[in-house]
Design an enzyme around this catalytic site. Structure first.
Site, short mmCIF file in Angstrom:
data_model
loop_
_atom_site.label_atom_id
_atom_site.label_comp_id
_atom_site.label_asym_id
_atom_site.label_seq_id
_atom_site.Cartn_x
_atom_site.Cartn_y
_atom_site.Cartn_z
N ASP A 318 0.85 -1.20 0.00
CA ASP A 318 0.00 0.00 0.00
C ASP A 318 0.89 1.24 0.00
OD1 ASP A 318 -1.77 2.07 0.49
OD2 ASP A 318 -2.86 1.05 2.08
N VAL A 319 0.92 1.95 -1.13
CA VAL A 319 1.80 3.12 -1.27
C VAL A 319 1.16 4.39 -0.71
CG1 VAL A 319 2.93 2.13 -3.29
CG2 VAL A 319 0.96 3.64 -3.62
N GLY A 321 -1.27 7.69 0.04
CA GLY A 321 -1.69 8.80 -0.81
C GLY A 321 -0.51 9.61 -1.29
N LEU A 323 -0.47 11.31 -4.36
CA LEU A 323 -0.57 11.62 -5.79
C LEU A 323 -1.19 13.01 -5.94
CD1 LEU A 323 -0.46 10.96 -8.80
CD2 LEU A 323 -2.57 9.64 -8.52
N ILE A 325 -2.23 16.89 -7.70
CA ILE A 325 -2.88 17.46 -8.87
C ILE A 325 -2.25 18.82 -9.14
CG2 ILE A 325 -5.04 16.25 -8.41
CD1 ILE A 325 -6.22 18.97 -7.60
N ASP A 326 -2.41 19.29 -10.36
CA ASP A 326 -1.74 20.52 -10.79
C ASP A 326 -2.69 21.70 -10.64
OD1 ASP A 326 0.19 22.16 -11.73
OD2 ASP A 326 0.46 21.16 -13.65
N TYR A 327 -2.72 22.29 -9.44
CA TYR A 327 -3.64 23.40 -9.18
C TYR A 327 -3.31 24.62 -10.04
CZ TYR A 327 -5.43 21.07 -4.96
OH TYR A 327 -6.01 20.20 -4.08
N CYS A 533 -17.24 38.41 9.10
CA CYS A 533 -16.70 39.66 9.64
C CYS A 533 -15.24 39.51 10.03
CB CYS A 533 -17.52 40.13 10.83
SG CYS A 533 -17.46 39.01 12.25
#
Length: 664
Positions: A318-319, A321, A323, A325-327, A533
């Site tokens: 199990d690697v 999380g 991975l 994403i390119d925001y 506020c």
């Protein structure tokens, strides 16, 4: 906050009379050149970077509207502006969260396809089974969509708490899909996970603390159920993101190498070593560099093969999380980006594990990844409407040389003399004069009226200098703070704390842009402020082509005309982590699917009413209404309120409790 029409603005290069300076309206933040009519869709694509971060789901059509292609390159697209208008006609008011389950399906298909290609490329004799971490987005319709879309791939779920375990057990359908149980565990957690195996669930209890080994052993013996266990290893390799402390000696979860050896001894003593079948590691979320992932894989692979050699019946790798994403679309080693593709990621995972196992002549494992952000981010778009704009205030000013303060006259003379040759010097002069004016006022040497003149002249000078800079398109040293001073504030109908908590808490960047008018040149520079506020309730950092920008290019806002902004790639963590700051609750949410006739609204989830939000903080709406009724009766008796006024007040009070927490 009504905008003035463009025709009323002064030309930035026009000189006023020395004796009388009249500036009715602020000069535009960006020079509106004669090339305005030549602004193209391509210009907007480049400005907002949608072709960098939006492919293959988001683009701009010929009307200047953003379109959404929920199935990527495999299907049709929807006009987002038209969709929002149609939803408003259904009384779904903004702010509005739009989910596209088809995007979830496309992301799951892409992830599985990437691993399938990698397995074929490297002749890997094992398989891949992904799981979705529920913590990324626990909303029921999202989890259901993931389970349904992932059914063909035996796509499972990962949980980190007992409540999440209960969700997963109720939602999972495919008996071959894995259920990875992470997080802190007590006896009841482990008992539930083990008993679920009797129901056909493929639960794997991952040991995160050494104390959980004894719990698992004792529970398994008590229940008479042979468990499948995993161990989370603390790697020396650390992530390069904000979550880099997920690994290393001081990581919150996981076992050190010495603790892993102790766990092995305990399992041997209990004659349960064969129950250990999985190795898990996690080096952080949103890993931006593939080199970091490779380093972690190399270390973890060696731990895996050594566990096999020590007698554990290793079957799963199990690697975790990470991975990304390119925001920002820069494809770089930057926290809001990543310098690798999903296929690069899959290739490196498969190759590293195969090499380690082949070297030791071991059977390769089933590969598991817990990719949440990469699956959930794109499917959600937050839509908000601009309520008004706050610009730098400027007012008509009359100056008579023999009556005004010398500081006012000096500021006016500078204004008259500003040109392209001296704008840099003039800027520094007016900064100093403004500071002097504040000091003189504090000591009583400048009256309120003259201070107002100094302040207004200062802003007019700044606007004139900015106009010259934009008109000449020349960079001037020392003017870096000018644009920042002159930003407009666009007030938007949402709460950063509720809908974009990572923007506030860790300065996460999300793509933000108008969803229409993209065939028009934006003429304003602004930041976004929410309804709370709190001064932190704003977005003041935006993605640029090569760097973070302190402003967003926006269009002029006209009172009575809708101006919609979209916040993209926000489907991971934001919806579930939102807080009730100022008691702004969940937004309205809709789930939109493509069909043969266009699209249909699959689910509508109404946002919180005020009564619902108040209940979270232990207020009973009926008690509140009764309290107000008694107070109005008292006011009636004391003749401080008429019967009609009391009825109207109670009507507004009760209606407000039933209404949306946001503005309508």
């Amino acid at each position: 906050m009504k905008e003035i029409s463009p025709s009323q603005n002064l030309n930035v290069l026009e000189k006023p009379l020395v004796q009388k300076i009249i500036n009715l309206d602020p000069i535009k933040k960006l020079e509106k050149s004669s090339a305005q009519s030549q602004w193209s869709i391509q210009d907007s694509e480049e400005l907002y970077g949608i072709n960098r971060w939006g492919i293959p789901y988001f683009s701009i059509n010929n009307l200047g509207h953003i379109t959404v292609a929920p199935k990527g390159n495999r299907g049709r697209s929807l006009d987002l502006f038209k969709l929002v208008k149609a939803l408003e006609e259904r009384s779904l008011n903004l702010p509005l969260l739009i989910h596209f389950p088809d995007i979830i399906e496309d992301r799951i298909e892409e992830l599985n396809s990437c691993f399938a290609h990698a397995i074929t490329r490297y002749n890997y004799e094992g398989s891949y089974q992904g799981v979705f971490p529920i913590k990324v987005n626990q909303q029921r319709h999202i989890v259901q969509a993931i389970v349904n879309c992932g059914n063909n791939h035996k796509y499972g779920l990962e949980v980190g708490s007992k409540p999440e375990l209960l969700i997963a057990l109720a939602q999972l359908k495919e008996s071959n899909a894995l259920l990875i149980c992470n997080g802190y565990k007590d006896q009841k957690y482990i008992e539930t996970a083990l008993l679920a195996r009797r129901l056909g669930y493929q639960t794997i209890v991952v040991v995160e603390q050494l104390s959980e080994i004894k719990l698992a052993i004792d529970t398994a013996k008590t229940q008479g159920i042979r468990p499948v266990l995993g161990i989370r290893a603390k790697l020396s390799s650390k992530g390069d993101s904000r979550w880099g402390n997920s690994a290393g000696d001081k990581a919150k979860f996981g076992l050190t190498i010495s603790e892993i050896m102790e766990a092995i001894e305990q399992l041997k003593a209990a004659e349960m070593l064969e129950s250990l079948q999985l190795l898990h590691f996690h080096i952080g979320s949103q890993i931006s560099s593939i080199a970091t992932i490779k380093e972690a894989l190399t270390e973890a692979s060696q731990i895996y093969v050594n566990l096999s050699q020590l007698g554990a019946s290793m079957k799963y790798f199990d690697v975790g999380g990470g991975l990304g994403i390119d925001y920002d679309g820069s494809h770089s080693h930057f926290p809001a980006s990543k310098n690798y593709s999903m296929q690069n990621y899959a290739n490196d995972v498969v190759a590293a594990i195969k090499i380690a196992c082949e070297t030791q002549k071991l059977k390769v494992p089933i590969i598991i990844s817990e990719s949440g952000r990469a699956i959930a981010s794109h499917q959600s778009v937050l839509l908000t409407n601009v309520l008004g704009v706050d610009k730098i205030p400027t007012f008509p000013i009359d100056i008579e040389k023999d009556k005004c303060h010398s500081l006012v006259q000096e500021m006016a003379n500078i204004y008259d003399a500003i040109n392209s040759a001296n704008c840099q010097e003039s800027y520094h002069d007016i900064l100093q004069l403004k500071k002097e004016g504040e000091s003189l006022f504090s000591f009583g040497y400048l009256n309120l009226k003259d201070r107002a003149k100094v302040e207004s002249l200062f802003w007019q000078c700044c606007q004139r200098i900015q106009g010259i800079v934009n008109h000449t398109n020349t960079g001037f040293d020392g003017l870096e703070t000018l644009n920042e001073l002159l930003f407009s504030t666009y007030y938007c109908n949402f709460s950063v704390f509720q809908s974009l908590p990572d923007s506030w808490a860790i300065e996460q960047l999300f793509p933000v842009m108008p969803i229409h008018r993209l065939n028009e040149k934006p003429t304003e520079l602004g930041i976004l402020a929410d309804l709370t506020c709190d001064s932190d309730g704003q977005i003041a950092k935006f993605i640029g082509s090569q760097e973070v920008k302190p402003h967003l290019e926006l269009h002029q806002f006209y009172e009575g005309q809708p101006y919609y902004l979209g916040i993209f790639l926000s489907g991971a963590y934001q919806e579930i982590m939102g807080s009730l700051h100022n008691l702004f609750g969940d937004t309205n949410a809709v789930h939109v699917r493509l069909d043969s006739e266009g699209y249909h609204i699959e689910h509508v989830v109404r946002g919180n009413s005020m009564a619902e939000v108040l209940k979270y903080v232990q207020y009973d709406s009926q008690d509140m209404v009764e309290t107000m009724r008694q107070k109005t009766e008292k006011a009636l008796k004391e003749k401080r309120l008429t019967l009609k006024e009391s009825w109207l007040f109670l009507k507004h009070y009760e209606e407000a409790l039933c209404n949306y927490t946001y503005l309508r």
